[in-house]
Design an enzyme around this catalytic site. Structure first.
Site, short mmCIF file in Angstrom:
data_model
loop_
_atom_site.label_atom_id
_atom_site.label_comp_id
_atom_site.label_asym_id
_atom_site.label_seq_id
_atom_site.Cartn_x
_atom_site.Cartn_y
_atom_site.Cartn_z
N GLU A 1 39.73 32.47 29.11
CA GLU A 1 38.90 33.61 29.52
C GLU A 1 38.46 34.46 28.32
OE1 GLU A 1 40.08 35.39 33.25
OE2 GLU A 1 39.67 37.38 32.41
N ASP A 2 39.33 34.65 27.36
CA ASP A 2 39.08 35.65 26.30
C ASP A 2 38.88 35.10 24.90
OD1 ASP A 2 39.19 37.71 28.12
OD2 ASP A 2 41.32 38.10 27.81
#
Ligand code: MN
Ligand code: MN
Lengths: 176, 176
Positions: free
Chosen positions: B61-62
């Site tokens: 996600e990051d």
């Protein structure tokens, strides 16, 4: 394993304000994690207390952590390894570096493998990127000094010895 | 254990440029480490693959990490847990938050305990210090939203459920 997880949490918290000296300003905790990973991945060490000591190895020297705190949280073996690896920051830097060479022979085998992995991490880091403000001479001197420490410590882990000798050989530093 | 150590090194490296949103600018890696520590220390989880998944839970996600990379490095179970916990960043934030509530019922038990520990870490962080630029209303809304996610996930780990219910109770959010 509980102690190892606690050491991981503890070290990440204690080092949370520090960065490495590289251009990227990598979080400092990446260094102790990398040292523990070298021990696990490259030296085949599965002893969780020793890996926990690797995670904690710079906490007394570089944060406000005390030896008493480590003894209380992690017991005498882990705290003892970290204490062995802690330079006396009251001394001038040149004297601290001299003492690492002179006192190398007194380290326990536990402390030696952590110190060797610490040196491997730092030398690879220097090869990867020159720290902000360092000249090529300073890098060269760091390799020379590290080789004088390492020379006293060989013979405890063949994988670590081989990696270090290769790193030194690339700088034309030989041990025969 | 080798996989766990690899996950630790991998996550610290991938998150090296990120910070948490707190005033201190805590290194981001302290968050996944803290989530793994909650699972080990407070939920009694000793499953190394699950703890490795906790360390990796925000990498897709990051950071630029892909699911394929996690599958290759860590195998299908760990990669699968992380995939379950990855929001689709192509969607608007409000829609992502809605989907966390709607899709909670489809998560595996492995993913659920990591998500619960993730919520515990984030809510404690909000109690400790308000992120830069956040109003008290925004904090309150975050608690409300988290409680709607958590409500769907209770029943897999009694320790985590108890901690969360206490955190919500402090904000007058009840589940009966
Ligand atoms: Mn070090
Ligand atoms: Mn998270």
């Amino acid at each position: 394993m509980e102690k190892f997880m606690h050491a991981l949490q503890f070290a990440a918290y204690k080092h949370r304000f520090q960065k490495r000296k590289d251009l990227d300003g990598t979080p400092y905790i990446n260094h102790p994690i990398g040292v523990a990973y070298i021990l696990s991945n490259e030296a085949g060490i599965k002893d969780f207390d020793l890996l926990a000591a690797a995670l904690l190895h710079d906490t007394i020297e570089d944060t406000e952590t005390t030896l008493g705190e480590l003894e209380q949280e992690f017991g005498p073996r882990i705290a003892g390894i970290v204490a062995e690896l802690t330079d006396d920051k009251n001394l001038p830097k040149a004297e601290r570096k001299r003492l690492q060479i002179v006192n190398a022979g007194q380290l326990t085998s536990d402390a030696i493998v952590v110190r060797l992995a610490d040196k491997i991490y730092n030398l690879r880091d220097l090869n990867r990127s020159t720290p902000v403000g360092w000249s090529e001479e300073r890098v060269e001197e760091y390799f020379q000094w590290s080789s004088k420490v390492a020379r006293q410590l060989f013979g405890h882990n063949v994988q670590l010895d081989t990696i270090l000798k290769d790193l030194f050989l690339q700088r034309n530093i030989r041990f025969d």
